[in-house]
Design a protein around this motif. Structure first.
Motif, PDB file in Angstrom:
ATOM      1  N   SER A 188      55.083  40.623  43.941  1.00 62.34           N
ATOM      2  CA  SER A 188      55.315  39.462  44.931  1.00 62.34           C
ATOM      3  C   SER A 188      56.137  40.080  46.044  1.00 62.34           C
ATOM      4  O   SER A 188      57.249  40.817  45.722  1.00 62.34           O
ATOM      5  CB  SER A 188      55.774  38.377  44.307  1.00 62.34           C
ATOM      6  OG  SER A 188      54.907  37.694  43.455  1.00 62.34           O
ATOM      7  N   GLY A 189      56.096  39.674  47.177  1.00 61.74           N
ATOM      8  CA  GLY A 189      56.917  39.803  48.325  1.00 61.74           C
ATOM      9  C   GLY A 189      58.035  38.723  48.378  1.00 61.74           C
ATOM     10  O   GLY A 189      57.721  37.904  48.775  1.00 61.74           O
ATOM     11  N   ILE A 190      59.329  38.926  48.208  1.00 63.19           N
ATOM     12  CA  ILE A 190      60.272  38.142  48.588  1.00 63.19           C
ATOM     13  C   ILE A 190      60.455  38.095  49.974  1.00 63.19           C
ATOM     14  O   ILE A 190      61.135  39.287  50.450  1.00 63.19           O
ATOM     15  CB  ILE A 190      61.466  38.274  47.651  1.00 63.19           C
ATOM     16  CG1 ILE A 190      60.999  38.050  46.138  1.00 63.19           C
ATOM     17  CG2 ILE A 190      62.448  37.248  48.062  1.00 63.19           C
ATOM     18  CD1 ILE A 190      62.274  38.644  45.185  1.00 63.19           C
ATOM     19  N   VAL A 191      60.675  36.954  50.465  1.00 61.97           N
ATOM     20  CA  VAL A 191      60.848  37.206  52.263  1.00 61.97           C
ATOM     21  C   VAL A 191      61.994  36.056  52.214  1.00 61.97           C
ATOM     22  O   VAL A 191      62.059  35.000  51.816  1.00 61.97           O
ATOM     23  CB  VAL A 191      59.568  36.753  52.944  1.00 61.97           C
ATOM     24  CG1 VAL A 191      59.682  36.400  54.242  1.00 61.97           C
ATOM     25  CG2 VAL A 191      58.487  37.570  52.698  1.00 61.97           C
ATOM     26  N   THR A 192      62.946  36.621  53.140  1.00 61.20           N
ATOM     27  CA  THR A 192      63.985  35.553  53.494  1.00 61.20           C
ATOM     28  C   THR A 192      64.770  36.427  54.832  1.00 61.20           C
ATOM     29  O   THR A 192      64.353  37.278  55.376  1.00 61.20           O
ATOM     30  CB  THR A 192      65.020  35.340  52.716  1.00 61.20           C
ATOM     31  OG1 THR A 192      65.990  34.278  52.744  1.00 61.20           O
ATOM     32  CG2 THR A 192      65.959  36.754  52.323  1.00 61.20           C
ATOM     33  N   THR A 193      65.703  35.837  55.186  1.00 56.69           N
ATOM     34  CA  THR A 193      66.325  36.162  56.555  1.00 56.69           C
ATOM     35  C   THR A 193      67.805  36.030  56.122  1.00 56.69           C
ATOM     36  O   THR A 193      68.402  35.195  55.349  1.00 56.69           O
ATOM     37  CB  THR A 193      66.483  35.119  57.790  1.00 56.69           C
ATOM     38  OG1 THR A 193      64.879  35.137  57.933  1.00 56.69           O
ATOM     39  CG2 THR A 193      67.245  35.757  58.777  1.00 56.69           C
ATOM     40  N   VAL A 194      68.665  37.012  56.550  1.00 56.58           N
ATOM     41  CA  VAL A 194      70.092  37.320  56.288  1.00 56.58           C
ATOM     42  C   VAL A 194      70.884  37.542  57.455  1.00 56.58           C
ATOM     43  O   VAL A 194      70.199  38.075  58.343  1.00 56.58           O
ATOM     44  CB  VAL A 194      70.534  38.345  54.993  1.00 56.58           C
ATOM     45  CG1 VAL A 194      69.774  38.081  53.969  1.00 56.58           C
ATOM     46  CG2 VAL A 194      70.012  39.814  55.631  1.00 56.58           C
ATOM     47  N   GLU A 195      72.270  36.970  57.290  1.00 55.64           N
ATOM     48  CA  GLU A 195      73.037  37.512  58.409  1.00 55.64           C
ATOM     49  C   GLU A 195      74.089  38.616  57.738  1.00 55.64           C
ATOM     50  O   GLU A 195      74.358  38.576  56.949  1.00 55.64           O
ATOM     51  CB  GLU A 195      73.765  36.105  58.905  1.00 55.64           C
ATOM     52  CG  GLU A 195      73.188  35.245  59.814  1.00 55.64           C
ATOM     53  CD  GLU A 195      74.093  34.209  60.119  1.00 55.64           C
ATOM     54  OE1 GLU A 195      73.510  33.448  61.148  1.00 55.64           O
ATOM     55  OE2 GLU A 195      75.381  34.132  59.638  1.00 55.64           O
ATOM     56  N   ARG A 207      58.163  43.157  40.912  1.00 58.18           N
ATOM     57  CA  ARG A 207      57.062  42.439  39.936  1.00 58.18           C
ATOM     58  C   ARG A 207      57.253  41.253  39.866  1.00 58.18           C
ATOM     59  O   ARG A 207      58.316  40.385  40.026  1.00 58.18           O
ATOM     60  CB  ARG A 207      57.416  43.229  38.371  1.00 58.18           C
ATOM     61  CG  ARG A 207      57.424  44.797  38.510  1.00 58.18           C
ATOM     62  CD  ARG A 207      57.660  44.975  37.190  1.00 58.18           C
ATOM     63  NE  ARG A 207      57.701  46.572  37.156  1.00 58.18           N
ATOM     64  CZ  ARG A 207      58.807  47.480  37.333  1.00 58.18           C
ATOM     65  NH1 ARG A 207      60.026  46.971  37.905  1.00 58.18           N
ATOM     66  NH2 ARG A 207      58.750  48.741  37.298  1.00 58.18           N
ATOM     67  N   THR A 208      55.805  40.741  39.962  1.00 58.19           N
ATOM     68  CA  THR A 208      55.842  39.007  39.948  1.00 58.19           C
ATOM     69  C   THR A 208      56.443  38.104  39.000  1.00 58.19           C
ATOM     70  O   THR A 208      57.444  37.275  39.718  1.00 58.19           O
ATOM     71  CB  THR A 208      54.244  38.856  39.579  1.00 58.19           C
ATOM     72  OG1 THR A 208      53.517  39.383  40.492  1.00 58.19           O
ATOM     73  CG2 THR A 208      54.040  37.169  39.830  1.00 58.19           C
ATOM     74  N   PHE A 261      55.543  35.642  47.784  1.00 56.19           N
ATOM     75  CA  PHE A 261      54.057  35.673  48.179  1.00 56.19           C
ATOM     76  C   PHE A 261      53.392  36.643  47.258  1.00 56.19           C
ATOM     77  O   PHE A 261      54.056  37.904  47.118  1.00 56.19           O
ATOM     78  CB  PHE A 261      54.061  35.755  49.426  1.00 56.19           C
ATOM     79  CG  PHE A 261      54.473  34.879  50.303  1.00 56.19           C
ATOM     80  CD1 PHE A 261      53.623  33.728  50.887  1.00 56.19           C
ATOM     81  CD2 PHE A 261      55.670  35.045  50.988  1.00 56.19           C
ATOM     82  CE1 PHE A 261      54.277  32.688  51.587  1.00 56.19           C
ATOM     83  CE2 PHE A 261      56.358  34.192  51.745  1.00 56.19           C
ATOM     84  CZ  PHE A 261      55.557  32.877  52.098  1.00 56.19           C
ATOM     85  N   PRO A 262      52.566  36.335  46.514  1.00 54.80           N
ATOM     86  CA  PRO A 262      51.660  37.456  45.611  1.00 54.80           C
ATOM     87  C   PRO A 262      51.190  38.489  46.751  1.00 54.80           C
ATOM     88  O   PRO A 262      50.708  38.229  47.599  1.00 54.80           O
ATOM     89  CB  PRO A 262      50.516  36.640  44.828  1.00 54.80           C
ATOM     90  CG  PRO A 262      50.573  35.348  45.550  1.00 54.80           C
ATOM     91  CD  PRO A 262      51.783  35.093  46.623  1.00 54.80           C
ATOM     92  N   LEU A 263      51.200  39.807  46.035  1.00 51.95           N
ATOM     93  CA  LEU A 263      50.527  40.751  46.848  1.00 51.95           C
ATOM     94  C   LEU A 263      49.401  41.319  46.136  1.00 51.95           C
ATOM     95  O   LEU A 263      49.184  41.404  44.977  1.00 51.95           O
ATOM     96  CB  LEU A 263      51.858  42.069  46.904  1.00 51.95           C
ATOM     97  CG  LEU A 263      52.964  41.524  47.525  1.00 51.95           C
ATOM     98  CD1 LEU A 263      54.110  42.748  47.522  1.00 51.95           C
ATOM     99  CD2 LEU A 263      52.707  40.989  49.094  1.00 51.95           C
ATOM    100  N   GLY A 264      48.332  41.806  47.027  1.00 52.67           N
ATOM    101  CA  GLY A 264      47.270  42.342  46.416  1.00 52.67           C
ATOM    102  C   GLY A 264      46.376  42.766  47.703  1.00 52.67           C
ATOM    103  O   GLY A 264      46.762  42.625  48.813  1.00 52.67           O
ATOM    104  N   ALA A 317      41.467  36.073  56.664  1.00 50.14           N
ATOM    105  CA  ALA A 317      40.307  35.655  55.991  1.00 50.14           C
ATOM    106  C   ALA A 317      39.331  36.976  55.749  1.00 50.14           C
ATOM    107  O   ALA A 317      38.720  36.861  54.792  1.00 50.14           O
ATOM    108  CB  ALA A 317      39.626  34.542  56.921  1.00 50.14           C
ATOM    109  N   ALA A 318      39.552  37.972  56.576  1.00 46.15           N
ATOM    110  CA  ALA A 318      38.729  39.250  56.514  1.00 46.15           C
ATOM    111  C   ALA A 318      39.473  40.186  55.659  1.00 46.15           C
ATOM    112  O   ALA A 318      38.712  40.855  54.659  1.00 46.15           O
ATOM    113  CB  ALA A 318      38.323  39.872  57.858  1.00 46.15           C
ATOM    114  N   HIS A 319      40.600  40.270  55.616  1.00 45.95           N
ATOM    115  CA  HIS A 319      41.536  41.384  55.002  1.00 45.95           C
ATOM    116  C   HIS A 319      42.921  40.840  54.646  1.00 45.95           C
ATOM    117  O   HIS A 319      43.600  40.239  55.533  1.00 45.95           O
ATOM    118  CB  HIS A 319      41.668  42.347  55.843  1.00 45.95           C
ATOM    119  CG  HIS A 319      41.787  42.153  57.295  1.00 45.95           C
ATOM    120  ND1 HIS A 319      43.020  41.882  57.619  1.00 45.95           N
ATOM    121  CD2 HIS A 319      41.145  42.231  58.326  1.00 45.95           C
ATOM    122  CE1 HIS A 319      43.059  41.760  59.115  1.00 45.95           C
ATOM    123  NE2 HIS A 319      41.701  41.712  59.391  1.00 45.95           N
ATOM    124  N   GLY A 320      43.242  41.251  53.575  1.00 49.67           N
ATOM    125  CA  GLY A 320      44.646  40.969  53.058  1.00 49.67           C
ATOM    126  C   GLY A 320      45.199  42.309  52.541  1.00 49.67           C
ATOM    127  O   GLY A 320      44.518  42.771  51.628  1.00 49.67           O
TER     128      GLY A 320
END
Length: 421
Positions: A202-209, A245-246, A284-287, A305-308
């Motif tokens: 999984s991709g962990i996404v956030t914003t840091v200062e 890892r998820t 977000f799950p990655l694949g 919709a066509a590619h991830g």
């Protein structure tokens, strides 16, 4: 356009008409496609239906990397100046490889330079700023955006396609474009099969200062669980794309702030001083998801919709913008020639244009993820040797910079070269 049944709801018209291009999905792909077609062919009726509730896009805490070629396209569409005011140029990319606890992180590869004409090879921008600019441009062009309209399925006929919405209403069009994400309902309705591989990440996404400025430098640090990328934003802020890892990612997202920031600092380091998480943290799950076909009669797929693909290359958004440039040019040129824009023979040009490039990028990111998301000593030695070789060979390094910038070739769509359709 021809008359159809009356339409009800917040965007009701006196008479429902058959739109020329109906786009399902109000994200950056759907909106930029709508703007590109409408600008080049103002007489075409273009409509966007967006399943998200009103104002949901304003709560997107993510940021994206926009390659130089995509920025050129957005400039033609009349939105880049507004986006650029909120964007941070990426002028340097540093790649390191080590274990989490290693005291020293050797630098194996550094990219510095531009994407041509003195422009940075990429910019980082908050998704809210990008989508907001595209929405404003679409509305200025008179493109209806039908909110909270969840696309369920469709049926195609000889002369039109009819989209069914979750509320039971229908919308007819000459061409339907699905930009409804990697789990596209419309792709399923079309019966288009996909190649799907779950990476267990999984991709962990956030914003840091942070205390000190980043100077426009992005870092990608390869760890055994996957890449940990820090990408510069406006001010003393950075966007994180943190692969785990998820099961580990789920624990980190659910942990308290102290534990999360401690684990973050172990990976980020102290080069920019003290850190503070200022954005929502999401996983977000990655694949790998690749549609086996991009088109069907009166139907086309674009964007996720066509590619991830895996975010290891930072090219997911830019693949979507390439789809937009190719599909918009296909539609507009067919219309100028008096051809049926929804016919399979017309749409095949778009599929030929985009499918191989998408497959190539999908395979590339898959191989890179497998190569770098492990801690096998011989593999680490091989990849570090390869990174060092690229760093020492200027022509090879320049090639990779041009790929990151998405530099247009003569065979690419005109929008990617900064030229109108």
């Amino acid at each position: 356009m021809t008359d159809a049944t009356p339409e009800t709801g917040p965007s009701a018209r006196t008479e429902q008409t058959v739109d020329d291009v109906l786009i399902a999905g109000g994200g950056y792909v759907g909106l930029s496609l709508a703007v590109a077609v409408k600008m080049a062919a103002p007489h075409l009726a273009v409509r966007v239906v967006d399943g998200a509730p009103e104002g949901a896009w304003k709560r997107d805490g993510r940021a994206s990397a926009i390659a130089s070629a995509a920025a050129s396209m957005l400039d033609v569409l009349g939105v880049w100046q507004e986006i650029a005011a909120e964007a941070e140029p990426i002028r340097r990319m540093v790649i390191t490889d080590s274990k989490t606890g290693d005291p020293v992180r050797p630098v194996f590869l550094t990219f510095e330079g531009d994407g041509g004409d003195g422009k940075p090879f990429a910019h980082m921008v908050d998704n809210v700023a990008m989508v907001g600019a595209l929405r404003a441009r679409a509305q200025a062009l008179g493109i209806p955006i039908q909110q909270s309209a969840v696309a369920e399925s469709f049926r195609s006929g000889d002369h039109q396609v009819v989209l069914s919405l979750a509320d039971g209403s229908t919308l007819p069009a000459r061409l339907l474009v699905a930009c409804d994400g990697v789990r596209s309902r419309l792709r399923q309705s079309a019966g288009i099969n996909t190649v799907i591989f779950d990476y267990g990440q999984s991709g962990i996404v956030t914003t840091v200062e942070h205390e000190r400025p980043h100077d426009g430098t992005a870092h990608e640090h390869f760890l055994p669980a996957g890449p940990f990328a820090t990408l510069p934003l406006k001010g003393n802020r950075s966007s994180l794309v943190w692969t785990e890892r998820t099961e580990d990612a789920a624990r980190l997202i659910e942990s308290d702030d102290l534990i999360f920031e401690d684990q973050l600092e172990r990976r980020f380091g102290r080069r920019l001083g003290a850190l503070k998480v200022v954005g929502p943290r999401r996983a977000f799950p990655l694949g790998l998801t690749l549609a086996r076909a991009f088109v069907a009669p009166r139907f086309a797929l674009a964007g996720d919709a066509a590619h991830g693909i895996h975010p290891i290359s930072g090219q997911g958004l830019n693949l979507g913008f390439k789809d937009v440039a190719a599909l918009a040019e296909t539609i507009v040129e067919a219309d100028r020639l008096g051809l049926d824009i929804g016919s399979l023979s017309v749409l095949e040009r778009y599929q030929i244009w985009r499918r191989f490039d998408t497959f190539r990028m999908g395979v590339t990111t898959d191989v890179l993820n497998r190569l770098f998301s492990n801690d096998v000593t011989p593999v680490r030695a091989l990849r570090d040797f390869g990174l060092g070789l690229v760093d020492r060979l200027s022509p090879l390094k320049r090639f990779f910079i041009s790929q990151a910038a998405g530099e247009a070739s003569p065979s690419d769509p005109r929008l990617l070269a900064g030229r109108p359709i």
